[in-house]
Each structure stands twice: as structure tokens, then as C-alpha cells.
Design a protein around this motif. Sequence first.
Motif, PDB file in Angstrom:
ATOM      1  N   ILE A 147       0.849  -1.188   0.000  1.00  0.00           N
ATOM      2  CA  ILE A 147       0.000   0.000   0.000  1.00  0.00           C
ATOM      3  C   ILE A 147       0.885   1.238   0.000  1.00  0.00           C
ATOM      4  N   ILE A 148       0.679   2.083  -0.995  1.00  0.00           N
ATOM      5  CA  ILE A 148       1.405   3.356  -1.071  1.00  0.00           C
ATOM      6  C   ILE A 148       0.424   4.460  -0.711  1.00  0.00           C
ATOM      7  N   GLY A 149       0.674   5.164   0.393  1.00  0.00           N
ATOM      8  CA  GLY A 149      -0.308   6.136   0.847  1.00  0.00           C
ATOM      9  C   GLY A 149      -1.578   5.388   1.220  1.00  0.00           C
ATOM     10  N   GLY A 150      -2.660   5.713   0.545  1.00  0.00           N
ATOM     11  CA  GLY A 150      -3.906   5.004   0.797  1.00  0.00           C
ATOM     12  C   GLY A 150      -4.294   4.090  -0.341  1.00  0.00           C
ATOM     13  N   VAL A 151      -3.344   3.786  -1.248  1.00  0.00           N
ATOM     14  CA  VAL A 151      -3.686   3.056  -2.468  1.00  0.00           C
ATOM     15  C   VAL A 151      -3.034   1.679  -2.496  1.00  0.00           C
ATOM     16  N   PRO A 152      -3.839   0.590  -2.457  1.00  0.00           N
ATOM     17  CA  PRO A 152      -3.271  -0.755  -2.607  1.00  0.00           C
ATOM     18  C   PRO A 152      -2.725  -0.935  -4.024  1.00  0.00           C
ATOM     19  N   ILE A 153      -1.605  -1.621  -4.150  1.00  0.00           N
ATOM     20  CA  ILE A 153      -1.014  -1.891  -5.456  1.00  0.00           C
ATOM     21  C   ILE A 153      -1.611  -3.202  -5.974  1.00  0.00           C
ATOM     22  N   THR A 154      -2.396  -3.119  -7.031  1.00  0.00           N
ATOM     23  CA  THR A 154      -3.104  -4.296  -7.536  1.00  0.00           C
ATOM     24  C   THR A 154      -2.870  -4.460  -9.046  1.00  0.00           C
ATOM     25  N   LEU A 155      -3.489  -5.503  -9.599  1.00  0.00           N
ATOM     26  CA  LEU A 155      -3.447  -5.760 -11.047  1.00  0.00           C
ATOM     27  C   LEU A 155      -4.795  -5.449 -11.705  1.00  0.00           C
ATOM     28  N   GLN A 156      -5.644  -4.712 -11.020  1.00  0.00           N
ATOM     29  CA  GLN A 156      -6.990  -4.464 -11.522  1.00  0.00           C
ATOM     30  C   GLN A 156      -7.018  -3.588 -12.777  1.00  0.00           C
ATOM     31  N   THR A 157      -6.118  -2.623 -12.849  1.00  0.00           N
ATOM     32  CA  THR A 157      -6.071  -1.781 -14.050  1.00  0.00           C
ATOM     33  C   THR A 157      -5.788  -2.648 -15.263  1.00  0.00           C
ATOM     34  N   PHE A 158      -4.843  -3.555 -15.135  1.00  0.00           N
ATOM     35  CA  PHE A 158      -4.494  -4.466 -16.231  1.00  0.00           C
ATOM     36  C   PHE A 158      -5.701  -5.281 -16.678  1.00  0.00           C
ATOM     37  N   PHE A 159      -6.409  -5.885 -15.743  1.00  0.00           N
ATOM     38  CA  PHE A 159      -7.519  -6.749 -16.116  1.00  0.00           C
ATOM     39  C   PHE A 159      -8.727  -5.971 -16.635  1.00  0.00           C
ATOM     40  N   SER A 160      -8.934  -4.752 -16.136  1.00  0.00           N
ATOM     41  CA  SER A 160     -10.047  -3.951 -16.672  1.00  0.00           C
ATOM     42  C   SER A 160      -9.758  -3.499 -18.094  1.00  0.00           C
ATOM     43  N   VAL A 161      -8.495  -3.141 -18.366  1.00  0.00           N
ATOM     44  CA  VAL A 161      -8.088  -2.800 -19.731  1.00  0.00           C
ATOM     45  C   VAL A 161      -8.225  -4.019 -20.635  1.00  0.00           C
ATOM     46  N   LEU A 162      -7.760  -5.164 -20.155  1.00  0.00           N
ATOM     47  CA  LEU A 162      -7.812  -6.399 -20.940  1.00  0.00           C
ATOM     48  C   LEU A 162      -9.257  -6.802 -21.238  1.00  0.00           C
ATOM     49  N   ALA A 163     -10.153  -6.595 -20.279  1.00  0.00           N
ATOM     50  CA  ALA A 163     -11.564  -6.914 -20.495  1.00  0.00           C
ATOM     51  C   ALA A 163     -12.133  -6.121 -21.670  1.00  0.00           C
ATOM     52  N   GLY A 164     -11.840  -4.814 -21.710  1.00  0.00           N
ATOM     53  CA  GLY A 164     -12.318  -4.002 -22.817  1.00  0.00           C
ATOM     54  C   GLY A 164     -11.678  -4.385 -24.131  1.00  0.00           C
ATOM     55  N   ALA A 165     -10.381  -4.681 -24.103  1.00  0.00           N
ATOM     56  CA  ALA A 165      -9.653  -5.017 -25.324  1.00  0.00           C
ATOM     57  C   ALA A 165     -10.112  -6.344 -25.915  1.00  0.00           C
ATOM     58  N   ILE A 166     -10.459  -7.296 -25.077  1.00  0.00           N
ATOM     59  CA  ILE A 166     -10.850  -8.622 -25.551  1.00  0.00           C
ATOM     60  C   ILE A 166     -12.359  -8.735 -25.776  1.00  0.00           C
ATOM     61  N   LEU A 167     -13.138  -8.270 -24.806  1.00  0.00           N
ATOM     62  CA  LEU A 167     -14.587  -8.454 -24.872  1.00  0.00           C
ATOM     63  C   LEU A 167     -15.304  -7.361 -25.649  1.00  0.00           C
ATOM     64  N   GLY A 168     -14.648  -6.216 -25.824  1.00  0.00           N
ATOM     65  CA  GLY A 168     -15.312  -5.092 -26.465  1.00  0.00           C
ATOM     66  C   GLY A 168     -15.946  -4.182 -25.424  1.00  0.00           C
ATOM     67  N   SER A 169     -16.467  -3.064 -25.899  1.00  0.00           N
ATOM     68  CA  SER A 169     -16.985  -2.036 -24.988  1.00  0.00           C
ATOM     69  C   SER A 169     -18.161  -2.534 -24.154  1.00  0.00           C
ATOM     70  N   ARG A 170     -19.087  -3.219 -24.786  1.00  0.00           N
ATOM     71  CA  ARG A 170     -20.316  -3.632 -24.100  1.00  0.00           C
ATOM     72  C   ARG A 170     -20.053  -4.682 -23.037  1.00  0.00           C
ATOM     73  N   LEU A 171     -19.489  -5.818 -23.441  1.00  0.00           N
ATOM     74  CA  LEU A 171     -19.261  -6.891 -22.490  1.00  0.00           C
ATOM     75  C   LEU A 171     -18.162  -6.546 -21.491  1.00  0.00           C
ATOM     76  N   GLY A 172     -17.179  -5.798 -21.937  1.00  0.00           N
ATOM     77  CA  GLY A 172     -16.125  -5.382 -21.019  1.00  0.00           C
ATOM     78  C   GLY A 172     -16.691  -4.557 -19.877  1.00  0.00           C
ATOM     79  N   ALA A 173     -17.517  -3.561 -20.229  1.00  0.00           N
ATOM     80  CA  ALA A 173     -18.133  -2.718 -19.201  1.00  0.00           C
ATOM     81  C   ALA A 173     -19.071  -3.522 -18.310  1.00  0.00           C
ATOM     82  N   ILE A 174     -19.827  -4.439 -18.918  1.00  0.00           N
ATOM     83  CA  ILE A 174     -20.754  -5.264 -18.127  1.00  0.00           C
ATOM     84  C   ILE A 174     -19.989  -6.112 -17.120  1.00  0.00           C
ATOM     85  N   SER A 175     -18.855  -6.666 -17.539  1.00  0.00           N
ATOM     86  CA  SER A 175     -18.065  -7.489 -16.617  1.00  0.00           C
ATOM     87  C   SER A 175     -17.590  -6.672 -15.419  1.00  0.00           C
ATOM     88  N   MET A 176     -17.254  -5.398 -15.651  1.00  0.00           N
ATOM     89  CA  MET A 176     -16.811  -4.543 -14.544  1.00  0.00           C
ATOM     90  C   MET A 176     -17.980  -4.128 -13.651  1.00  0.00           C
TER      91      MET A 176
END
Length: 197
Positions: free
Chosen positions: A32-61
Motif C-alpha cells: 500500500i502506497i499512501g492510501g492506495v493498494p497496489i493491484t493488477l486491476q487496471t491491467f484486467f479492466s483494460v484487458l476486459a475491454g480489449a478482448i470483450l469489447g466495450s459492451r461486455l467489457g463494461a458489463i463485466s466490470m
Amino acid sequence: MSNRKFRTIDLTMVGVFVALMAIGANTTSFLIIGGVPITLQTFFSVLAGAILGSRLGAISMVVYTLVGIAGAPVFAQFTGGAAILVKPTFGFILSYILVSYLTGLIIEKGKNPTAKLFITASLVGMVVNYILGTNYMYFAYKLWAEAPDGFSYGLAWAWMLAPLPKDIILSIFAGVIAPRIYKALQKSNSSYKENIA
């Protein structure tokens, strides 16, 4: 991918990314840096949009967010529940929906998406995550959360410098690995439309 019913593969892929987000939230969240946990969520949210497309990617999130709010321990440090709604880092969780949507939308707008477009879209998604999440965190600390001593807008962004190299590298990596999977899903969609026509 719009204007059609969900198929089994769609629901499966949404479930896969909900699970990946839960894993990514807790793989390295003990840091944790400051109040922010260091995670891999940004990677997987980007990957969801890139693979599933805008609709399904957003729905998964959206599903991931709702599952966590409902109480499943899918957020960082194995937390869950409605208490997340008042935490300063909730803005990052909300941003994942827009991250996936915009990443997918940029790729979908390309007539013949190239690797360069995938990488660009992934980096744009990462930037959106940082802008929305960091600004939400700043205002949360200023308006209702207990801010650390000496907290400022500059400090909020300083906290984000620690995960930035990791997120840049992983966003580029997402842009590199996503095209083949994306194109395979597009072919599957085309076959599906032909079969029901």
C-alpha cells in the motif's frame, strides 16, 4: 457486439473477468502506497475491454463492482460490502467500468484494428483509470474521509507514481496479447450471426 442477446460464451467471459478482477485485486494488495493498494486491476479492466469489447467489457466490470458491494471479498485485501462506497479508493473501482468501455470502443472504431491501436486503446484506458480514481480519492479525503497529515492534491498524485511504471508496462502487454483473442471472438460472433440468420 451490441443489439443481440447474451450467449453462453458471453456470460462465461464476463464471469472469467469478474474472477480475474478479484484475483488481480488481491495478488499484490498487501503493498500500500499512501492510501492506495497496489493491484493488477487496471491491467484486467483494460484487458476486459480489449478482448470483450466495450459492451461486455463494461458489463463485466459492473458485475464485479456489484458482487463486491453485495459482500463478496473481491476487492483489495479481500474486502467486500457496502462500506466500500465511502472509501477514497472507490473511485478506482468505478473507473474500471469506463476503462473497459473506452478501451473496447476505441478498438471497435478501428475498421481493421492493429496491434498499435490495441496498445493505444489500452494506454488510454489506463490514463482514464488514473485520472478518475486519483481525483475521486483526493475529493473523498477532502470532503468525508480522514486525510493523512499534509495531504494535498500533489501528494495524491505522488502516491500514484509508485504503480505507474507497472501499469504502463501491463497496459502495453494487454495491448500486445489481446488482438488474437479479440479477433477469435469476432469470428465466433460472425459465425453466430450467420447461423441465426
